[in-house]
Design a protein around this motif. Structure first.
Motif, PDB file in Angstrom:
ATOM      1  N   ILE A 208       0.833  -1.208   0.000  1.00  0.00           N
ATOM      2  CA  ILE A 208       0.000   0.000   0.000  1.00  0.00           C
ATOM      3  C   ILE A 208       0.865   1.254   0.000  1.00  0.00           C
ATOM      4  O   ILE A 208       0.591   2.226  -0.708  1.00  0.00           O
ATOM      5  CB  ILE A 208      -0.912   0.018   1.241  1.00  0.00           C
ATOM      6  CG1 ILE A 208      -1.773  -1.241   1.255  1.00  0.00           C
ATOM      7  CG2 ILE A 208      -1.788   1.252   1.268  1.00  0.00           C
ATOM      8  CD1 ILE A 208      -2.480  -1.452   2.563  1.00  0.00           C
ATOM      9  N   ASN A 209       1.949   1.215   0.782  1.00  0.00           N
ATOM     10  CA  ASN A 209       2.780   2.406   0.886  1.00  0.00           C
ATOM     11  C   ASN A 209       3.514   2.714  -0.415  1.00  0.00           C
ATOM     12  O   ASN A 209       3.684   3.873  -0.779  1.00  0.00           O
ATOM     13  CB  ASN A 209       3.764   2.252   2.042  1.00  0.00           C
ATOM     14  CG  ASN A 209       3.038   2.271   3.366  1.00  0.00           C
ATOM     15  OD1 ASN A 209       1.979   2.905   3.490  1.00  0.00           O
ATOM     16  ND2 ASN A 209       3.554   1.551   4.345  1.00  0.00           N
ATOM     17  N   ILE A 220      -9.001   0.870  -4.599  1.00  0.00           N
ATOM     18  CA  ILE A 220      -8.971  -0.147  -3.548  1.00  0.00           C
ATOM     19  C   ILE A 220     -10.153  -1.091  -3.738  1.00  0.00           C
ATOM     20  O   ILE A 220     -11.295  -0.645  -3.855  1.00  0.00           O
ATOM     21  CB  ILE A 220      -9.020   0.487  -2.145  1.00  0.00           C
ATOM     22  CG1 ILE A 220      -7.858   1.485  -2.004  1.00  0.00           C
ATOM     23  CG2 ILE A 220      -8.916  -0.578  -1.061  1.00  0.00           C
ATOM     24  CD1 ILE A 220      -7.779   2.134  -0.638  1.00  0.00           C
ATOM     25  N   LYS A 222     -12.332  -4.744  -2.794  1.00  0.00           N
ATOM     26  CA  LYS A 222     -12.621  -5.823  -1.855  1.00  0.00           C
ATOM     27  C   LYS A 222     -13.780  -6.625  -2.421  1.00  0.00           C
ATOM     28  O   LYS A 222     -14.794  -6.045  -2.814  1.00  0.00           O
ATOM     29  CB  LYS A 222     -12.988  -5.247  -0.488  1.00  0.00           C
ATOM     30  CG  LYS A 222     -13.034  -6.332   0.567  1.00  0.00           C
ATOM     31  CD  LYS A 222     -13.648  -5.869   1.853  1.00  0.00           C
ATOM     32  CE  LYS A 222     -13.597  -7.023   2.853  1.00  0.00           C
ATOM     33  NZ  LYS A 222     -14.276  -6.697   4.082  1.00  0.00           N
ATOM     34  N   ILE A 236      -6.391   6.791   0.919  1.00  0.00           N
ATOM     35  CA  ILE A 236      -5.761   6.037   1.999  1.00  0.00           C
ATOM     36  C   ILE A 236      -6.147   6.649   3.348  1.00  0.00           C
ATOM     37  O   ILE A 236      -5.714   7.738   3.702  1.00  0.00           O
ATOM     38  CB  ILE A 236      -4.221   6.061   1.867  1.00  0.00           C
ATOM     39  CG1 ILE A 236      -3.782   5.597   0.480  1.00  0.00           C
ATOM     40  CG2 ILE A 236      -3.566   5.239   2.981  1.00  0.00           C
ATOM     41  CD1 ILE A 236      -3.859   4.129   0.223  1.00  0.00           C
ATOM     42  N   ALA A 238      -7.173   5.363   7.594  1.00  0.00           N
ATOM     43  CA  ALA A 238      -7.162   4.246   8.542  1.00  0.00           C
ATOM     44  C   ALA A 238      -8.468   3.459   8.456  1.00  0.00           C
ATOM     45  O   ALA A 238      -8.485   2.239   8.540  1.00  0.00           O
ATOM     46  CB  ALA A 238      -6.952   4.779   9.956  1.00  0.00           C
ATOM     47  N   THR A 240     -10.592   3.103   5.795  1.00  0.00           N
ATOM     48  CA  THR A 240     -10.648   2.277   4.587  1.00  0.00           C
ATOM     49  C   THR A 240      -9.758   1.051   4.716  1.00  0.00           C
ATOM     50  O   THR A 240     -10.166  -0.070   4.371  1.00  0.00           O
ATOM     51  CB  THR A 240     -10.187   3.099   3.359  1.00  0.00           C
ATOM     52  OG1 THR A 240     -10.783   4.378   3.417  1.00  0.00           O
ATOM     53  CG2 THR A 240     -10.559   2.408   2.081  1.00  0.00           C
ATOM     54  N   ILE A 241      -8.540   1.274   5.202  1.00  0.00           N
ATOM     55  CA  ILE A 241      -7.611   0.145   5.320  1.00  0.00           C
ATOM     56  C   ILE A 241      -8.197  -0.916   6.257  1.00  0.00           C
ATOM     57  O   ILE A 241      -8.097  -2.110   5.999  1.00  0.00           O
ATOM     58  CB  ILE A 241      -6.229   0.623   5.856  1.00  0.00           C
ATOM     59  CG1 ILE A 241      -5.615   1.666   4.912  1.00  0.00           C
ATOM     60  CG2 ILE A 241      -5.274  -0.556   6.045  1.00  0.00           C
ATOM     61  CD1 ILE A 241      -5.359   1.193   3.510  1.00  0.00           C
ATOM     62  N   PHE A 245      -8.679  -4.442   4.579  1.00  0.00           N
ATOM     63  CA  PHE A 245      -7.654  -5.421   4.944  1.00  0.00           C
ATOM     64  C   PHE A 245      -7.845  -5.981   6.351  1.00  0.00           C
ATOM     65  O   PHE A 245      -7.108  -6.868   6.760  1.00  0.00           O
ATOM     66  CB  PHE A 245      -6.260  -4.791   4.862  1.00  0.00           C
ATOM     67  CG  PHE A 245      -5.838  -4.474   3.463  1.00  0.00           C
ATOM     68  CD1 PHE A 245      -5.253  -5.443   2.650  1.00  0.00           C
ATOM     69  CD2 PHE A 245      -6.032  -3.203   2.934  1.00  0.00           C
ATOM     70  CE1 PHE A 245      -4.859  -5.146   1.358  1.00  0.00           C
ATOM     71  CE2 PHE A 245      -5.641  -2.909   1.637  1.00  0.00           C
ATOM     72  CZ  PHE A 245      -5.058  -3.867   0.849  1.00  0.00           C
ATOM     73  N   THR A 249      -4.529   0.516  11.461  1.00  0.00           N
ATOM     74  CA  THR A 249      -3.317   1.261  11.124  1.00  0.00           C
ATOM     75  C   THR A 249      -3.459   2.717  11.537  1.00  0.00           C
ATOM     76  O   THR A 249      -4.551   3.191  11.840  1.00  0.00           O
ATOM     77  CB  THR A 249      -3.063   1.261   9.601  1.00  0.00           C
ATOM     78  OG1 THR A 249      -4.214   1.779   8.949  1.00  0.00           O
ATOM     79  CG2 THR A 249      -2.748  -0.112   9.063  1.00  0.00           C
ATOM     80  N   VAL A 251      -2.434   6.364   9.778  1.00  0.00           N
ATOM     81  CA  VAL A 251      -1.924   6.918   8.529  1.00  0.00           C
ATOM     82  C   VAL A 251      -1.201   8.222   8.837  1.00  0.00           C
ATOM     83  O   VAL A 251      -1.787   9.151   9.392  1.00  0.00           O
ATOM     84  CB  VAL A 251      -3.064   7.148   7.520  1.00  0.00           C
ATOM     85  CG1 VAL A 251      -2.535   7.830   6.262  1.00  0.00           C
ATOM     86  CG2 VAL A 251      -3.745   5.833   7.170  1.00  0.00           C
ATOM     87  N   CYS A 262       0.973   4.165   5.750  1.00  0.00           N
ATOM     88  CA  CYS A 262       0.223   3.356   6.708  1.00  0.00           C
ATOM     89  C   CYS A 262       1.174   2.670   7.668  1.00  0.00           C
ATOM     90  O   CYS A 262       2.069   1.950   7.238  1.00  0.00           O
ATOM     91  CB  CYS A 262      -0.544   2.247   5.997  1.00  0.00           C
ATOM     92  SG  CYS A 262      -1.869   2.850   5.019  1.00  0.00           S
TER      93      CYS A 262
END
Lengths: 265, 342
Positions: A208-209, A220, A222, A236, A238, A240-241, A245, A249, A251, A262
Motif C-alpha cells: 500500500i505504501n 482499492i 474488496k 488512503i 485508517a 478504509t484500510i 484489509f 493502522t 496513517v 500506513c
C-alpha cells in the motif's frame, strides 16, 4: 515515446462489468475508469479480484457482462492484434524458453505490428532499441534471460511491452519477488514512463505504501467491488484500510515524499 | 551473476547463414559417403553416373535401389523428426517434448501392426500410407482431447492427452504382437527405427508431406518464438495461440508422421537435435528450424553410416545407433543443466 496521436491515450473504461470463472462470479457490476496518462495502482487483499480485473482489461479474459471500452471502442470486439498495439501486458511470473536473449524477447513486442509473413523493418528495429534504452537493458540485450537477476528480467519484459508502442501498460504485481532496491527501481521506471512518455499505467500492487508513494490514482478493491478510488491522499485512510484489509493502522505523512504512509498498530 | 550462459553473445545473422551453408555442405558430403560405403565401396563418380546416366549395370542397380533410397530416407526422416521436435518443444514450452508426445509413434505403430496382422506382410509399400494415417489420426485425437476441459488448449492438456492415447495404443499394439508371431518378426526392425531396405517408391510417397511440412515450418519460425512465451503472453502480443498451436501440430503431423512412416520411430533425434541447435545459435525459431532440419538429417545419415561400419551389418537399425549415442549425451545435458540452475 510514442506517436503524436492526440485523442488516443489508452483510456480504459469499464461500465457495469461482470467477470466470472465458470459459474463463480468474481466481479459484479464494476464501474472503473482508468485515467489516461496517469499511474493507477489496484490494491486489495488476496481474492479481491484485482488480478482478474487486470486480465479482463487486458482482453485476456472475456467479461461475462457489461461494457468495456478502450479509447471509446468496445474492447471485446477488437482483434487481439488491435488490442496488442494499444495495450502492453506484464503478467505474474512470465516464463521464457531457456536461452532466450533479451533482444529476442523485446523483438516479440513487434509481433502485433508485423504482417503475417512480413519482414523486419527499420521502424521495428528503432522501437526495440528505444524500448531497451528506456528500461536500461541495452547492455543486457545479448544476455540470456535466465542468466539475469529478477529485477533485470522484469525490466526486459517491460521493454518487450514498450516495443509494442501501445499507450497503455498493464502490470500484474510487477514487484513481487524483487528485493527492495529493484522494487523501487521498477516503480520509478513506471512513474517515468507515465510522466515523460505519456503512458497510461495500471499496476496491481501488494504494498500500500509503495502504491501511495508512486501511483497518482489508487483503486482499492474488496470482494470484486471498489471500496475507494482517487488520489492517494483522499483514498488512503485508517478507516478504509481497516474495512478492506481488516488491519488497524495509523496513517501518517511520508516524511520524504509527503504521501500517506500506513503504519500498522 | 556469473552463470555459464551469461557472457554468450548472440550469433550475427551473417554468421548463422554461413554456418547453415557449412552444415549443408557437410550433409552433401555425408550423404555421398554414406552412398559410397558398403560391402562394395563405390567411387563418387559411379554414384553420379548411376543418378544421371543410369545404365542398368549391377552397381548402378545397387546404388539406385538399395543405397540411395536408404540415404534419402535417412535425410528425410532425420530432418523431419528434428524439426518436429523443435516445434513440439516450442509449443509446449517443455525442453523434453518430442513428436512422440502427441502420439505419432504409437499411432503409426498401431496402424502398421494392425494392417500386417490383418493382411499379412505382403502389403508392400502400402504400409507407409497406413502408418502415416495412423500417426495423423492419433495426433488429431490427442489434440482434440487436449483441447477439452479445464486444461483446454494449454500445453499440459496436450501432454496429458498424449500420454494417455500413446499408452493405450501401445498396449493394444503389444497385445496384437503377442498373439501374432509372424507380424512380430516383420515389424521388429521397423519398431527400432530403421532405414534398411527402403525403396524409392516409399521415399516418393512421403516426400510431399515432409517437403510441405518443412516449408510450412520455416514460415512458422517467428510465430513459434512468440508462442513459446506461453498462451497469455502470446495473446497479449496479439497472437491467437489456439490457431498457431493448431497449425504447429498440423505441421508436426506432416513431418513426424511422414518420418515414422518411412523409417519407424527413431528416438532421440527430435529431442537432442533441437537442444544442440538452441545451445549453439539461440532460441530464435526463425533460425532454429533450418538448423534443426540440416542437423537432424546429418545426424541420422552419419549414425546410419557409422552403425553399418561399426557393427558390420547392413541391416543394423539406425534407431539403435542413435539411442546409443543419444542417451548418454542427453544424460550429460540434463546433469550439466541441473548443476547450472541452483
Amino acid at each position: 515515446m510514442t506517436t503524436d496521436k492526440t485523442t488516443r491515450f489508452g483510456k480504459i473504461e469499464g461500465k457495469g462489468v461482470h467477470i466470472a470463472y465458470g459459474k463463480r462470479r468474481i466481479v459484479e457490476n464494476l464501474d472503473l475508469a482508468i485515467p489516461e496518462r496517469r499511474f493507477t495502482a489496484l490494491i486489495g487483499p488476496n481474492g479481491s479480484g484485482k488480478s482478474t480485473i487486470l486480465r479482463t482489461f487486458a482482453a485476456l479474459m472475456k467479461p461475462s457482462g457489461g461494457n468495456l471500452l478502450l479509447d471509446g471502442r468496445d474492447l471485446t470486439k477488437l482483434s487481439t492484434r488491435e488490442v496488442a498495439r494499444k495495450v502492453g501486458v506484464l503478467l505474474q511470473g512470465p516464463v521464457a524458453p531457456e536461452g532466450l536473449t533479451v533482444a529476442d524477447l523485446v523483438r516479440q513486442g513487434r509481433y502485433p505490428h508485423q504482417q503475417l509473413f512480413g519482414r523486419w523493418s527499420a521502424h521495428d528495429q528503432e522501437a526495440c532499441e528505444e524500448a531497451l534504452m528506456l528500461t536500461g537493458t541495452t547492455d543486457l540485450s545479448d544476455r540470456a534471460l535466465d542468466s539475469l537477476s529478477g529485477g533485470q528480467r522484469q525490466r526486459a519484459w517491460i521493454a518487450m511491452t514498450l516495443a509494442q508502442q501501445g499507450e497503455a501498460l498493464l502490470l500484474d504485481e510487477p514487484t513481487t519477488y524483487l528485493d527492495l532496491e529493484h522494487q523501487i527501481e521498477l516503480m520509478k521506471l513506471i512513474k517515468m514512463l507515465v510522466a515523460k512518455h505519456g503512458k497510461t499505467a495500471v499496476a496491481v500492487l501488494h504494498d500500500i505504501n509503495q502504491a501511495a508513494r508512486f501511483a497518482e490514482h489508487i483503486v482499492i478493491l474488496k470482494d470484486g467491488r471498489i471500496t475507494a478510488a482517487g488520489e492517494p491522499e483522499t483514498v488512503i485512510s485508517a478507516e478504509t484500510i481497516f474495512t478492506v484489509f481488516n488491519v488497524k493502522t495509523m496513517v501518517i505523512r511520508d516524511p520524504v515524499a509527503g504521501t500517506p504512509l500506513c503504519v500498522p498498530l | 551473476m556469473t552463470g555459464r550462459r551469461t557472457g554468450r553473445l548472440a550469433m550475427t545473422n551473417g554468421a548463422r547463414m554461413a554456418t547453415l551453408l557449412v552444415l549443408f555442405c557437410l550433409l552433401v558430403v555425408a550423404a555421398m559417403s554414406a552412398t559410397a560405403i558398403g560391402t562394395v565401396t563405390m567411387p563418387f563418380s559411379r554414384i553420379a553416373a548411376a543418378i544421371f546416366q543410369f545404365d542398368g549395370s549391377r552397381d548402378h542397380l545397387l546404388i539406385m535401389t538399395i543405397r540411395l533410397p536408404r540415404v534419402i530416407a535417412a535425410v528425410l526422416a532425420g530432418g523431419a523428426l528434428a524439426v518436429a521436435g523443435a516445434i513440439m518443444q516450442a509449443v509446449t514450452n517443455n525442453p523434453l517434448a518430442s513428436p512422440d508426445l502427441v502420439g505419432i509413434n504409437a499411432g503409426a505403430a498401431f496402424a502398421v501392426v494392425t494392417v500386417m496382422t490383418l493382411f499379412g506382410e505382403g502389403v508392400g509399400d502400402i504400409y507407409v500410407w497406413f502408418s502415416f494415417v495412423g500417426a495423423a489420426i492419433a495426433a488429431l485425437v490427442v489434440y482434440a482431447l487436449g483441447s477439452l476441459g479445464s486444461v483446454g488448449h494449454s500445453p499440459l492438456g496436450l501432454v496429458l492427452a498424449g500420454v494417455i492415447v500413446g499408452t493405450f495404443l501401445t498396449s493394444l499394439t503389444t497385445a496384437m504382437l503377442i498373439f501374432d508371431q509372424s507380424t512380430l518378426d516383420a515389424v521388429r526392425l521397423w519398431t527400432a527405427g530403421s532405414v534398411t531396405g527402403r525403396t524409392m517408391a516409399q521415399a516418393r510417397t512421403v516426400v510431399p508431406f515432409i517437403v510441405v511440412g518443412l516449408v510450412a515450418a520455416l514460415l512458422l519460425g517467428r510465430h513459434l518464438t512468440t508462442l513459446s512465451l506461453g498462451a497469455d503472453a502470446s495473446r497479449s502480443l496479439g497472437q491467437n495461440p489456439v490457431v498457431w498451436r493448431g497449425a504447429s501440430v498440423a505441421i508436426v503431423i506432416l513431418l513426424a508422421g511422414g518420418a515414422v512412416a518411412l523409417a519407424g520411430p527413431i528416438g532421440f533425434v527430435g529431442l537432442v537435435v533441437p537442444h544442440i541447435v538452441r545451445m549453439c545459435i539461440g532460441v530464435d525459431y526463425r533460425w532454429v528450424i533450418p538448423f534443426a532440419a540440416l542437423g537432424g538429417a546429418l545426424l541420422v545419415v552419419i549414425a546410419d553410416m557409422v552403425g553399418r561400419l561399426v557393427f558390420g551389418s547392413q541391416s543394423f537399425p539406425v534407431g539403435v545407433t542413435i539411442a546409443l549415442v543419444g542417451a548418454p549425451f542427453f544424460l550429460h545435458l540434463a546433469r550439466t543443466r541441473l548443476k547450472g540452475e541452483t
